[in-house]
Design an enzyme around this catalytic site. Structure first.
Site, PDB file in Angstrom:
ATOM      1  N   HIS A  78       0.839  -1.193   0.000  1.00  0.00           N
ATOM      2  CA  HIS A  78       0.000   0.000   0.000  1.00  0.00           C
ATOM      3  C   HIS A  78       0.881   1.253   0.000  1.00  0.00           C
ATOM      4  O   HIS A  78       1.298   1.724   1.061  1.00  0.00           O
ATOM      5  CB  HIS A  78      -0.913   0.004   1.232  1.00  0.00           C
ATOM      6  CG  HIS A  78      -1.810  -1.185   1.317  1.00  0.00           C
ATOM      7  ND1 HIS A  78      -1.359  -2.428   1.689  1.00  0.00           N
ATOM      8  CD2 HIS A  78      -3.147  -1.314   1.072  1.00  0.00           C
ATOM      9  CE1 HIS A  78      -2.366  -3.270   1.677  1.00  0.00           C
ATOM     10  NE2 HIS A  78      -3.453  -2.629   1.302  1.00  0.00           N
ATOM     11  N   HIS A 309      -4.105   3.313  -3.510  1.00  0.00           N
ATOM     12  CA  HIS A 309      -4.272   2.750  -2.164  1.00  0.00           C
ATOM     13  C   HIS A 309      -3.505   1.451  -1.963  1.00  0.00           C
ATOM     14  O   HIS A 309      -2.639   1.376  -1.090  1.00  0.00           O
ATOM     15  CB  HIS A 309      -5.751   2.508  -1.858  1.00  0.00           C
ATOM     16  CG  HIS A 309      -5.984   1.839  -0.539  1.00  0.00           C
ATOM     17  ND1 HIS A 309      -6.144   2.541   0.638  1.00  0.00           N
ATOM     18  CD2 HIS A 309      -6.062   0.539  -0.196  1.00  0.00           C
ATOM     19  CE1 HIS A 309      -6.311   1.691   1.645  1.00  0.00           C
ATOM     20  NE2 HIS A 309      -6.271   0.460   1.146  1.00  0.00           N
ATOM     21  N   GLU A 456     -16.982  -4.388  25.231  1.00  0.00           N
ATOM     22  CA  GLU A 456     -16.123  -5.562  25.383  1.00  0.00           C
ATOM     23  C   GLU A 456     -14.916  -5.524  24.451  1.00  0.00           C
ATOM     24  O   GLU A 456     -13.798  -5.874  24.845  1.00  0.00           O
ATOM     25  CB  GLU A 456     -16.925  -6.845  25.124  1.00  0.00           C
ATOM     26  CG  GLU A 456     -18.036  -7.111  26.123  1.00  0.00           C
ATOM     27  CD  GLU A 456     -19.358  -6.481  25.710  1.00  0.00           C
ATOM     28  OE1 GLU A 456     -20.371  -6.758  26.370  1.00  0.00           O
ATOM     29  OE2 GLU A 456     -19.367  -5.707  24.713  1.00  0.00           O
ATOM     30  N   HIS A 518     -27.312 -16.288  25.709  1.00  0.00           N
ATOM     31  CA  HIS A 518     -26.237 -16.026  26.659  1.00  0.00           C
ATOM     32  C   HIS A 518     -25.484 -17.284  27.084  1.00  0.00           C
ATOM     33  O   HIS A 518     -24.524 -17.193  27.847  1.00  0.00           O
ATOM     34  CB  HIS A 518     -26.798 -15.329  27.908  1.00  0.00           C
ATOM     35  CG  HIS A 518     -27.106 -13.879  27.689  1.00  0.00           C
ATOM     36  ND1 HIS A 518     -27.918 -13.444  26.681  1.00  0.00           N
ATOM     37  CD2 HIS A 518     -26.692 -12.757  28.352  1.00  0.00           C
ATOM     38  CE1 HIS A 518     -28.021 -12.124  26.734  1.00  0.00           C
ATOM     39  NE2 HIS A 518     -27.276 -11.676  27.724  1.00  0.00           N
TER      40      HIS A 518
END
Length: 707
Positions: A78, A309, A456, A518
């Site tokens: 890149h 890019h 998280e 869960h």
């Protein structure tokens, strides 16, 4: 002369270090001596003006040329971002960043994180130009080749000067938040004489699109991490084309809403870049500097376009770029005068490092400081563990292992002051806070417990940053099911060999009524598949303490503790040895000839013991093996593993997916008592009955296998 906390100086010639960096190194001398030294430097600057022919453009174009040449030779990579951010990086490294290229691991260096890791040639060019050990021009020529110090994306521990492994977008940004948290906490503990550095980040549009950047930026703003500065490469180009194809976010407004200090600058105007960084250094909040740039700057036909890019520019375009940049030198050649100017930048802070070393030698905090950096808990941890185990053996509690974890932490956070805890808004469920831990917040920077909020992923990445920074041992909690939210950062913990402890509670259908959303099923198997990650699932309070001690003592990688919501009986005696250190062991040997072996983890160990009692009553000699950590067991010698596993019928019992148990049993489909689908919402006792994870069902399966 008095310097505010966040002052970094006011001006200076290109190639000459910021006066403030020198002032910081001399801060121990006192105001009058600082004034004398500053006057001397100012006089030196005035006399050297005519001898400083290397200008900003030449320094920046050296980065551009090396970047486009290396990508071309590798035929992949890149070039656009390194060329577009070369001006910003030149100002940062020449005027602000505190580092000593000859000593990459100097603790009080500023941290530089290339979150846009795909633009790795920007960093490699800087490391070569400033003279980092081993970063020769041959390494630049070997970009992306096997065995080189210049892999496709930066890898910490592999290349000198790389602070963190980046490439997965957003990870470096969030990791840097953890570095800034650790810096501030250690400064509160040891003082600014020893801990006085900044964290700089180069981030791309893609970094800021990733969800983790939102979590981490909000956390940094709330914590008021004034020593975190993000240089945003606002080139408005992505792989697909203009960022307008997928994004209309007002990034500056977004960061202002998070409580950041926001500045805009022309990313190709060194004066604007310098002024923006100077302004950021004066803020008590984290700063975002939106640097408007042209991707592929210097490439006359590709700059500002997506074609710059992620692919080589091509031979013809490189030739045109050399002409446009007035860089008439062959590939990989940097003129001696320009290279010499960069090398001077690389060694200009050697004296500051030496002065810091002298302050450390004189500091009454030296012993504690070095102990924190070495992070070897040693005898204090072992003594605390053994005392705690004896108490548990006497009490024989029937705690949930999450409660047992808290009890262990009460002991270990006293014995190991480097432990820094936290939770993603589940403190009362994960039980991760202890009496020894005050909250770490903007107004209490010396605390040792972080409320991460429902973030998280950012929590996991920030803990990576804290571990990489050094001086602390981070742990953080959430539910085991939400390791899926943490997964990219957990993988990087393992890839980078960082000591991060993940406290993952509510580890099975044993959590009961919250139901299948869960209840972890496949999570244990998927975590065990991560190379270098130790996954602990302890059976009782004593095993929990032993597993915690192993995770804290481990210096070369991360650990997960999978802990129950429901209570479990004590199944172990204390003993002086840490039996969990071998990963698995015979908890209960068969009476008479061993005919069957039950392998179990966590809450299922007690169920396996009950099944073994039934089988023994029928004259079937049955051993029970507790296997809290498969990874550690797999490291043992063949003879030990054979002794533990036995030669007869083996059955594995775990309230999770059976995937991965095939290396311990003959037939994964028939020799594992576990789950083949998702759980359900009900009291956990009913769920264990429903899914056949009971002593009766296990005993019946063994009898069938022996028939």
């Amino acid at each position: 002369m008095i310097f505010p906390e966040n002052w970094r100086g006011c001006g200076g010639l290109l190639g000459i270090r910021r006066l403030s960096s020198i002032a910081r190194a001399w801060s121990w001398l006192g105001p009058q001596k600082i004034d004398d030294q500053m006057t001397s430097i100012e006089n030196m600057q005035t006399s050297d003006v005519s001898a400083a022919p290397v200008g900003h453009d030449e320094l920046a174009n050296a980065i551009r040329a090396l970047s486009m040449d290396a990508v071309e030779q590798a035929n992949s990579g890149h070039p656009g971002m390194p060329m577009g951010m070369a001006d910003v990086a030149t100002v940062l490294f020449s005027k602000f960043l505190t580092f000593d290229a000859a000593t990459p691991d100097w603790f009080d260096r500023d941290r530089f994180v290339l979150s846009a890791g795909h633009g790795s040639m920007l960093l490699y060019a800087l490391l070569h130009l400033t003279g980092y050990p081993g970063m020769t021009i041959e390494q630049i020529r070997s970009f992306r080749q096997h065995g080189s110090l210049t892999p496709g994306h930066p890898e910490v521990g592999h290349t000198p000067g790389v602070e963190t492994t980046t490439g997965p977008l957003g990870q470096g940004f969030a990791t840097a938040v953890g570095m800034a948290l650790a810096e501030r906490q250690m400064a509160a503990r040891f003082g600014r004489d020893l801990v006085d550095h900044w964290t700089y980040v180069i981030a791309s549009d893609g970094d800021l699109m990733e969800g983790i950047s939102h979590e981490a930026a909000a956390l940094a703003g709330h914590q008021k991490l004034g020593r975190l500065i993000v240089l945003y490469d606002d080139n408005q180009i992505s792989i697909d084309g203009s960022t307008a194809l997928a994004m209309s976010t007002h990034q500056q407004g977004r960061f202002q809403a998070y409580g950041w200090h926001v500045i805009a600058a022309d990313g190709h105007d060194p004066d604007q870049i310098e002024a923006a960084i100077d302004e950021a250094l004066g803020s008590d909040r984290p700063s975002l500097i939106a640097c408007r740039t042209l991707i592929g700057k210097g490439s006359p036909n590709k700059e500002g376009t997506a074609s710059a890019h992620g692919a080589p520019l091509g031979v013809d375009e490189i030739a045109a770029s050399r002409e446009a940049m007035n860089w008439p030198y062959p590939a990989f050649e940097v003129p001696e005068q320009i290279l010499g100017a960069w090398r001077e930048i690389g060694r200009s802070q050697a004296e500051a490092r030496q002065e810091w070393q002298a302050r450390l030698e004189r500091s009454p905090e030296k012993a504690a400081f070095l102990k924190a950096l070495n992070n070897v808990p040693g005898a204090a941890l072992e003594t605390a563990l053994n005392t705690h185990k004896r108490n548990l053996a006497d009490e024989k509690p029937s705690w949930a292992t999450r409660k047992a974890s808290q009890a262990a932490l009460e002991v270990f956070t006293e014995a190991v002051p480097e432990l820094i805890g936290g939770s993603a808004d589940l403190t009362g469920s994960n039980l991760t806070k202890t009496k020894a831990l005050d909250v770490l917040a903007a107004d209490t920077p010396g605390g040792r417990y972080i409320h991460y909020g429902v973030r998280e992923h950012a929590m996991a990445a920030a803990m990576n940053g804290m571990a990489l920074h050094g001086g602390v041992i981070p742990y953080g909690g959430t539910f085991l099911i939400f390791t899926d939210y943490c997964r990219p950062a957990i993988r990087l913990s393992a890839l980078m060999s960082q000591r991060v402890v993940y406290v993952m509670t509510h580890d099975s259908i044993g959590l009961g009524e919250d139901g299948p959303t869960h209840q972890p099923v496949e999570q244990l198997a998927s975590l065990r598949a991560v190379p270098g990650l130790w996954v602990f699932r302890p059976a009782d309070a004593i095993e929990t303490a032993e597993c915690w001690a192993l995770a804290i003592a481990r210096a070369d990688g991360p650990s997960v503790l999978a802990l129950t919501r429901q209570g479990v009986p004590t199944v172990r005696d204390a003993g002086e040895d840490n039996r969990c250190s071998r990963g698995a062991y015979v908890l209960k040997e068969a009476v008479g000839i061993r005919k069957a072996t039950l392998l179990a983890t966590g809450s299922e160990v007690a169920i396996a013991l009950e099944a073994a009692s039934q089988l023994q009553a029928d004259g079937i000699g049955t051993a029970v093996v507790s296997m809290p950590c498969q990874e550690l067991f797999d490291q043992q010698d063949t003879a030990y593993k054979q002794d533990v596993l036995g030669n007869d019928v083996r059955l594995a019992v775990e309230a999770a997916s059976s995937y991965g148990w095939s290396r311990y049993v003959a037939d994964e489909a028939n020799d594992v008592v576990g789950l083949s689908g998702f759980g359900a919402s009900a009291p956990y006792q009913e769920l264990y009955e429903h899914f056949g994870i009971t002593a009766d069902a296990i005993a019946t399966r063994v009898r069938e296998r022996l028939a």
